[in-house]
Design an enzyme around this catalytic site. Sequence first.
Site, PDB file in Angstrom:
ATOM      1  N   ASP A  34      19.948  92.185  82.228  1.00 21.87           N
ATOM      2  CA  ASP A  34      21.222  91.927  81.811  1.00 21.87           C
ATOM      3  C   ASP A  34      22.198  92.778  81.208  1.00 21.87           C
ATOM      4  OD1 ASP A  34      20.996  89.217  83.100  1.00 21.87           O
ATOM      5  OD2 ASP A  34      19.924  88.444  81.195  1.00 21.87           O
ATOM      6  N   SER A  83      35.727  62.234 105.224  1.00 17.60           N
ATOM      7  CA  SER A  83      34.676  61.608 104.217  1.00 17.60           C
ATOM      8  C   SER A  83      33.607  61.047 105.136  1.00 17.60           C
ATOM      9  CB  SER A  83      35.612  60.400 103.442  1.00 17.60           C
ATOM     10  OG  SER A  83      36.384  59.472 104.704  1.00 17.60           O
ATOM     11  N   GLU A 119      20.858  67.243 104.358  1.00 18.95           N
ATOM     12  CA  GLU A 119      21.378  68.065 102.976  1.00 18.95           C
ATOM     13  C   GLU A 119      21.439  67.213 101.778  1.00 18.95           C
ATOM     14  OE1 GLU A 119      25.147  69.627 104.135  1.00 18.95           O
ATOM     15  OE2 GLU A 119      24.644  70.696 106.243  1.00 18.95           O
ATOM     16  N   LYS A 121      23.186  65.426  99.224  1.00 20.51           N
ATOM     17  CA  LYS A 121      24.748  64.793  98.669  1.00 20.51           C
ATOM     18  C   LYS A 121      25.045  65.208  97.456  1.00 20.51           C
ATOM     19  CE  LYS A 121      28.072  61.593 100.011  1.00 20.51           C
ATOM     20  NZ  LYS A 121      28.789  61.456  98.567  1.00 20.51           N
ATOM     21  N   ASP A 123      26.823  65.240  93.919  1.00 26.96           N
ATOM     22  CA  ASP A 123      27.695  64.548  93.351  1.00 26.96           C
ATOM     23  C   ASP A 123      28.534  65.175  92.525  1.00 26.96           C
ATOM     24  OD1 ASP A 123      29.060  62.305  92.655  1.00 26.96           O
ATOM     25  OD2 ASP A 123      27.667  61.445  91.362  1.00 26.96           O
ATOM     26  N   ARG A 142      40.217  68.479  97.261  1.00 28.49           N
ATOM     27  CA  ARG A 142      40.137  67.643  98.293  1.00 28.49           C
ATOM     28  C   ARG A 142      41.555  67.047  98.565  1.00 28.49           C
ATOM     29  NH1 ARG A 142      39.189  62.527 100.330  1.00 28.49           N
ATOM     30  NH2 ARG A 142      38.029  62.406 102.205  1.00 28.49           N
ATOM     31  N   GLU A 181      30.812  71.999  97.444  1.00 25.35           N
ATOM     32  CA  GLU A 181      30.704  70.970  96.385  1.00 25.35           C
ATOM     33  C   GLU A 181      30.739  71.830  95.108  1.00 25.35           C
ATOM     34  OE1 GLU A 181      31.452  67.923  97.678  1.00 25.35           O
ATOM     35  OE2 GLU A 181      30.887  66.550  96.018  1.00 25.35           O
ATOM     36  N   TYR A 233      28.508  74.127 102.577  1.00 24.63           N
ATOM     37  CA  TYR A 233      27.937  73.484 103.447  1.00 24.63           C
ATOM     38  C   TYR A 233      28.863  73.550 104.719  1.00 24.63           C
ATOM     39  CZ  TYR A 233      30.592  69.670 101.296  1.00 24.63           C
ATOM     40  OH  TYR A 233      31.533  68.974 100.693  1.00 24.63           O
ATOM     41  N   LYS A 321      22.973  56.614 101.176  1.00 27.83           N
ATOM     42  CA  LYS A 321      23.249  56.369  99.898  1.00 27.83           C
ATOM     43  C   LYS A 321      21.909  56.143  99.164  1.00 27.83           C
ATOM     44  CE  LYS A 321      27.223  56.205  98.317  1.00 27.83           C
ATOM     45  NZ  LYS A 321      27.932  57.198  97.486  1.00 27.83           N
ATOM     46  N   CYS A 415      21.195  56.614  54.152  1.00 32.18           N
ATOM     47  CA  CYS A 415      20.457  57.307  55.183  1.00 32.18           C
ATOM     48  C   CYS A 415      19.254  56.224  55.494  1.00 32.18           C
ATOM     49  CB  CYS A 415      19.898  58.523  54.764  1.00 32.18           C
ATOM     50  SG  CYS A 415      18.753  59.416  55.870  1.00 32.18           S
ATOM     51  N   CYS A 418      16.145  58.240  54.082  1.00 36.36           N
ATOM     52  CA  CYS A 418      15.463  58.666  52.543  1.00 36.36           C
ATOM     53  C   CYS A 418      16.557  57.621  51.549  1.00 36.36           C
ATOM     54  CB  CYS A 418      15.771  59.909  52.398  1.00 36.36           C
ATOM     55  SG  CYS A 418      17.343  60.559  52.706  1.00 36.36           S
ATOM     56  N   CYS A 433      23.114  62.724  56.781  1.00 35.94           N
ATOM     57  CA  CYS A 433      22.385  62.696  55.342  1.00 35.94           C
ATOM     58  C   CYS A 433      22.377  63.989  54.778  1.00 35.94           C
ATOM     59  CB  CYS A 433      21.118  62.340  55.756  1.00 35.94           C
ATOM     60  SG  CYS A 433      20.010  62.565  54.301  1.00 35.94           S
ATOM     61  N   CYS A 438      14.982  65.385  53.819  1.00 32.21           N
ATOM     62  CA  CYS A 438      15.160  63.955  54.074  1.00 32.21           C
ATOM     63  C   CYS A 438      13.838  63.913  55.110  1.00 32.21           C
ATOM     64  CB  CYS A 438      16.362  63.560  54.786  1.00 32.21           C
ATOM     65  SG  CYS A 438      16.147  62.149  55.941  1.00 32.21           S
TER      66      CYS A 438
HETATM   67  S1  IVH Z   1      30.064  67.033 104.567  1.00 32.05           S
HETATM   68  C1  IVH Z   1      32.195  65.339 107.400  1.00 32.05           C
HETATM   69  N1  IVH Z   1      28.053  67.737 102.978  1.00 32.05           N
HETATM   70  O1  IVH Z   1      30.622  63.958  99.813  1.00 32.05           O
HETATM   71  C2  IVH Z   1      32.116  66.067 106.337  1.00 32.05           C
HETATM   72  N2  IVH Z   1      29.710  66.255 102.211  1.00 32.05           N
HETATM   73  O2  IVH Z   1      31.735  61.358 101.207  1.00 32.05           O
HETATM   74  C3  IVH Z   1      32.158  65.459 105.114  1.00 32.05           C
HETATM   75  N3  IVH Z   1      29.149  65.934  99.924  1.00 32.05           N
HETATM   76  O3  IVH Z   1      34.101  64.794 100.316  1.00 32.05           O
HETATM   77  C4  IVH Z   1      31.584  66.316 104.246  1.00 32.05           C
HETATM   78  N4  IVH Z   1      27.474  67.213  99.452  1.00 32.05           N
HETATM   79  O4  IVH Z   1      32.412  65.900  98.319  1.00 32.05           O
HETATM   80  C5  IVH Z   1      29.043  67.068 103.202  1.00 32.05           C
HETATM   81  N5  IVH Z   1      26.112  68.406 102.025  1.00 32.05           N
HETATM   82  C6  IVH Z   1      27.298  67.776 101.893  1.00 32.05           C
HETATM   83  C7  IVH Z   1      27.780  67.280 100.834  1.00 32.05           C
HETATM   84  C8  IVH Z   1      29.040  66.621 100.886  1.00 32.05           C
HETATM   85  C9  IVH Z   1      28.365  66.418  99.056  1.00 32.05           C
HETATM   86  C10 IVH Z   1      30.609  65.111  99.190  1.00 32.05           C
HETATM   87  C11 IVH Z   1      31.944  65.760  99.778  1.00 32.05           C
HETATM   88  C12 IVH Z   1      32.650  64.896 100.797  1.00 32.05           C
HETATM   89  C13 IVH Z   1      31.978  63.659 100.408  1.00 32.05           C
HETATM   90  C14 IVH Z   1      32.088  62.676 101.379  1.00 32.05           C
END
Ligand code: IVH
Length: 685
Positions: A34, A83, A119, A121, A123, A142, A181, A233, A321, A415, A418, A433, A438
């Site tokens: 670093d 989506s 892959e 997903k 969040d 998006r 993402e 992705y 999901k 507290c 104590c 406190c 304490c």
């Molecule tokens: S593919 C068809 N791949 O999930 C393509 N999406 O519900 C749609 N997300 O808006 C996206 N990881 O924000 C894809 N490995 C992944 C993902 C991914 C997270 C999110 C992304 C998308 C939402 C779709």
Amino acid sequence: MSAAAAGRRAAELRDLIREASHRYYVLDDPAVDDAVYDEWVRELDAIEDAHPGLVTPDSPTQRVGATPTRGFPSHTHLHPMLSLANARGGDELRDWNRRLHTVLEQEGMADPHVRYVVEPKIDGLAISLTYEDGHLMVGATRGDGEVGEDVTGNIRTIRAVPLVMRTGIGRPPGRVEVRGEVYLPLAAFAEFNEARAAAGQATFANPRNAAAGSLRQLDPRLTAERPLSAWFYAAWAPDGPDLTTQHEVLEWLQEAGFPVNPLIRVHDDIAAVAAACEAWEERRGEIDYDIDGAVVKVDSLDMQRRLGAVARAPRWAIAFKFAPTTATTVLRAIRVNVGRTGAIVPWAELEPVQVGGVTVERATLHNQDDLARKDLRVGDTVVVQRAGDVIPQVVSALTQRRTGDESRFRMPTECPGCDTALVRPEGEVIWRCPNRSCPAQLVESVIHFASRGCLDIEGLGEKTVQKLFDVGLIANVADLYDLGADDLIPLEGFRDQSAANLVRGIESSTLRPWSRVINALGIRHVGEVTAEALARVAPSLEALLAASAHDLARADGVGPVVAGAVTGFLSSGENRAMLDRLRAAGLTMRMEVPDGPVEGPLTGCTVVVTGALDDFTRDTARRAIIAAGGRNTDSVSRKTTFVVAGADPGSKARTAAAAGVPVINEALFASILTGDLPVPARQPD
Ligand code: IVH
């Protein structure tokens, strides 16, 4: 330096810095120290200061270049951002698979052989990046899928996002659109929320919201302070190489310098896909970012085209999901805890409830203001949220469910540990406190010291710490190092073996690295991430003691408040005396940087250790590797020479095996260290 020489040196430094940050942020396989990296950045900064004409927009010094904006212009995506349809469970996944087979057959593909990419997903927040001839031009959110917001200035601050693509010697890739993402790692999220709570700001319910808030900051300097990261992705590169599958797209992205999640796998049949998705759900707690499902994609791009999309969702992909990480339950009581710095922190006692596969019966409430802001009352039905290892939180109350029998919470005036009258300093939101001796604070400080992100003392949990205090064996953290097995054996619950184990656990804590020691001290506002940043600017105890608040503020994420807390802590005579005792006990008080490459059986090798070994802890294995001339990294990459797998190895062993990297056991490792056996060779690709 002449202008021409300065220009050459600047170009050279940019290449070095880019390569080093790619290794660090994308491959997770640092190549230089670093300090060396910082020195390059300083030198480049100085050259650019002296020759402003040499500054290029994608110079590594220009990540936080943009000035605050008043709003974001809109950006029309070249390809709509689709989506995903959801599948809940294996049955719905198989339904999806049958539908896509039917469509492919209708398309004239008799008995199509479909492969799938699974892959995680993430969040987080979807982003779309546009590169022209390899240079990042636009980074956008998006939005509604067609038109998003142009947040380029903020996206540029994310280190995982290349400002310049790596194109090798191929032809320039023209216009490229890349999707991924953005997310906030869980540890950083927890620290970030704590800091906000301490400063009286509203806390974020989850890392996703925190990431979204960060990306939409009007001032990129604020975004730059949040340790956002990203996984990529998807890509469109019409002038790029001919790619025929999703997994080739991912490989190409990786080669072009984009971080691609190492956990992604290709599977041959839907049963394997379902098993992978379920395995992911079980192991979601093991990673440092939130995933809310797995995305299953048809690997063949030709099949993807034939399958097309219905409404806004492609037929060729589906989101498997996971169980939600929020649940509703009843808030039974609000209690307070005395933290290690005396902070009085309210917490919620809940009707036990399952959240993401774990029973939750306590949640943090941060501070009284947060509580008041959320207007939580005892008896309320509340929404509880959990993310990985982060302590669950109460997000909100369902006020429509109120019956009138709920009661408001009153902050205690004394507290609970104590009985000292609590104080709330001007301008602060946290009651404290003020009693430095304490007992409740001291117990908490030892629990923190021994915890996982700190000195990780096996066998020293909350109950044991409390017991050692109660019988008067310890009064502070330094006393731990004076304990002998003979002190412990007479205590209830200890036998010869468990006493010896605890003493050994305390002894091995002296091997933990300097950054963990800083974290363990329990300084206000300093958590794991900040401690690592501090260790980099103050690589030894001497350096830390000598550093001014101004020096410390050079560390990532350290501002005047944190720097002041550190210097304040170090200026106390009592704390200095404790540090002296810890040093005398043999704790690591400096960053370990080997003096230079050591010649040994592992010279030139990069070794990853996974699972539990019998004769080594992680730290002793690391030291042994370094002493033998090798490098020890945490993740498997193309540079890994071999992986040592102990009991219950994680996904790393599988990743390695799949990549043809040798995976060996502990006995073999020991023989290689002594030079008795040669380093195993990689399988040819
Ligand atoms: S593919 C068809 N791949 O999930 C393509 N999406 O519900 C749609 N997300 O808006 C996206 N990881 O924000 C894809 N490995 C992944 C993902 C991914 C997270 C999110 C992304 C998308 C939402 C779709």
